[in-house]
Design a protein around this motif. Structure first.
Motif, PDB file in Angstrom:
ATOM      1  N   ILE A  16      42.981  36.171  34.425  1.00  0.00           N
ATOM      2  CA  ILE A  16      43.674  36.834  33.326  1.00  0.00           C
ATOM      3  C   ILE A  16      43.591  36.000  32.046  1.00  0.00           C
ATOM      4  CG2 ILE A  16      45.936  37.644  32.508  1.00  0.00           C
ATOM      5  CD1 ILE A  16      46.617  38.304  35.441  1.00  0.00           C
ATOM      6  N   GLY A  17      43.622  34.671  32.194  1.00  0.00           N
ATOM      7  CA  GLY A  17      43.549  33.800  31.023  1.00  0.00           C
ATOM      8  C   GLY A  17      42.245  33.945  30.268  1.00  0.00           C
ATOM      9  N   GLY A 194      51.076  42.513  35.559  1.00  0.00           N
ATOM     10  CA  GLY A 194      50.542  43.492  36.489  1.00  0.00           C
ATOM     11  C   GLY A 194      50.137  42.780  37.765  1.00  0.00           C
ATOM     12  N   VAL A 195      49.566  43.533  38.693  1.00  0.00           N
ATOM     13  CA  VAL A 195      49.140  42.969  39.971  1.00  0.00           C
ATOM     14  C   VAL A 195      47.612  43.005  39.989  1.00  0.00           C
ATOM     15  CG1 VAL A 195      49.349  43.101  42.488  1.00  0.00           C
ATOM     16  CG2 VAL A 195      51.256  43.819  41.035  1.00  0.00           C
ATOM     17  N   VAL A 196      47.027  41.852  39.684  1.00  0.00           N
ATOM     18  CA  VAL A 196      45.579  41.753  39.460  1.00  0.00           C
ATOM     19  C   VAL A 196      44.950  40.879  40.541  1.00  0.00           C
ATOM     20  CG1 VAL A 196      43.795  41.070  37.794  1.00  0.00           C
ATOM     21  CG2 VAL A 196      46.000  41.948  36.980  1.00  0.00           C
ATOM     22  N   SER A 197      43.763  41.252  40.997  1.00  0.00           N
ATOM     23  CA  SER A 197      43.066  40.497  42.045  1.00  0.00           C
ATOM     24  C   SER A 197      42.459  39.202  41.509  1.00  0.00           C
ATOM     25  CB  SER A 197      41.966  41.359  42.689  1.00  0.00           C
ATOM     26  OG  SER A 197      42.540  42.442  43.368  1.00  0.00           O
ATOM     27  N   THR A 198      43.326  38.309  41.073  1.00  0.00           N
ATOM     28  CA  THR A 198      42.881  36.984  40.639  1.00  0.00           C
ATOM     29  C   THR A 198      42.794  36.068  41.861  1.00  0.00           C
ATOM     30  OG1 THR A 198      45.172  36.331  40.299  1.00  0.00           O
ATOM     31  CG2 THR A 198      44.009  37.221  38.392  1.00  0.00           C
ATOM     32  N   LYS A 199      42.241  34.886  41.655  1.00  0.00           N
ATOM     33  CA  LYS A 199      42.188  33.880  42.718  1.00  0.00           C
ATOM     34  C   LYS A 199      43.599  33.572  43.220  1.00  0.00           C
ATOM     35  CE  LYS A 199      40.757  29.086  43.553  1.00  0.00           C
ATOM     36  NZ  LYS A 199      40.276  27.831  42.926  1.00  0.00           N
ATOM     37  N   THR A 212      43.407  46.150  36.926  1.00  0.00           N
ATOM     38  CA  THR A 212      42.203  45.425  36.535  1.00  0.00           C
ATOM     39  C   THR A 212      42.591  44.177  35.754  1.00  0.00           C
ATOM     40  OG1 THR A 212      41.998  46.565  34.417  1.00  0.00           O
ATOM     41  CG2 THR A 212      40.945  47.609  36.332  1.00  0.00           C
ATOM     42  N   VAL A 213      41.652  43.247  35.634  1.00  0.00           N
ATOM     43  CA  VAL A 213      41.928  42.031  34.864  1.00  0.00           C
ATOM     44  C   VAL A 213      42.142  42.382  33.391  1.00  0.00           C
ATOM     45  CG1 VAL A 213      39.507  41.385  34.394  1.00  0.00           C
ATOM     46  CG2 VAL A 213      41.247  39.616  34.584  1.00  0.00           C
ATOM     47  N   GLU A 214      41.463  43.441  32.926  1.00  0.00           N
ATOM     48  CA  GLU A 214      41.667  43.897  31.540  1.00  0.00           C
ATOM     49  C   GLU A 214      43.106  44.379  31.340  1.00  0.00           C
ATOM     50  OE1 GLU A 214      37.345  44.070  32.389  1.00  0.00           O
ATOM     51  OE2 GLU A 214      39.098  44.849  33.456  1.00  0.00           O
TER      52      GLU A 214
END
Length: 269
Positions: A16-17, A194-199, A212-214
């Motif tokens: 996200i960063g 939000g709930v994003v599939s980050t590491k 999405t990350v966006e």
């Protein structure tokens, strides 16, 4: 350097960063990319600049109070003005680990680090008028509680409990900060991305996100740049709208107690 907004995004080398930094750069913002290593910062900067953005970089370790102090000094030396600080970096620890300063890592990186960095930058380039502080919290705060009797979770450590406490601390810190700062000079707001599939989500929670990350970056970019929130301070947002945090985030005594403890632990006092 032009009159473009100058924005520091912590943890801007991935997830996200990185998306937040990229989206800000697309808007013509001068983005300062923060990361833990020069290699990752350079890589992120190249990716952003390929999109036509303008970037600078800064390297320091959020799990070290001494490194944060060096980073703040570096920033103050290089940038006479900082318009927005986005405290985005965060960790989720499945096992209890200690930072070099002897603090539980989740509490250190997710709360103490932004607490110290923000206060140091407020003494330097982040002074306004119109400066903004944007703290990335999480809906996980709603399941958190401040264990003032054992903030470092020395007894019965659970990764989710540590994470939820740190995200609650982000909101308490934001609200207390907003109370202490004149809104015409500096505003402070926080958000759930939000709930994003980050590491962090995949490795920490073992799950995939629905956003999405966006989408995860949208609210940070909104709070950093939108005229709609000029002068707005001490609020919690999700999907670019002000929403109510969990009741424990509105506890004024907890807010003040956390501030006093954080001053001592970070060496700010």
């Amino acid at each position: 350097m032009s009159d473009a907004l100058i924005v520091l995004v912590t943890g801007a080398t991935a997830g996200i960063g990185l998306q937040t930094a990229t989206d800000l750069a697309r808007l013509g913002v001068q983005v300062i990319v923060h990361g833990r290593s020069q290699e990752k910062v350079d890589q992120a900067r190249r990716a952003i600049e390929q999109e036509g953005g303008s970037t600078s970089g800064v390297v320091f370790e959020l799990s070290s109070l001494a490194s944060i102090r060096r980073g703040a000094e570096d920033l103050a030396r290089r940038f006479p003005r900082l318009d927005v600080l986005v405290n985005n970096a965060g960790v989720f620890m499945n096992e209890r680990e200690l930072s070099e300063d002897g603090f539980e890592m989740t509490f250190h990186v997710n709360h103490l680090a932004p607490f110290l960095l923000t206060n140091l930058l407020l003494q330097g380039p982040l002074k306004g008028p119109g400066a903004r502080i944007v703290n990335v919290s999480s809906i996980a705060h709603s399941r958190g509680r401040m264990r003032f009797e054992d903030l470092q979770l020395t007894r019965g450590f659970q990764g989710y409990a540590a994470y939820a406490q740190s995200k609650l601390a982000n909101i308490l810190f934001t609200f207390e900060l907003a109370e202490r700062l004149p809104a015409e000079q500096v505003t402070a707001n926080c958000l759930h991305p939000g709930v994003v599939s980050t590491k962090l989500l995949v490795e920490g929670f073992g799950m995939e996100g629905s956003d999405t990350v966006e989408e995860g970056a949208e609210t940070s970019v909104f709070l950093a740049t939108s005229e709609d929130v000029t002068g707005v301070t001490g609020r919690y947002f999700a999907r670019k709208r002000e929403v109510n945090p969990a009741p424990q985030a509105l506890d004024v005594s907890a807010r003040k107690q956390l501030w006093e403890i954080s001053e001592k632990l970070s060496g700010l006092r």
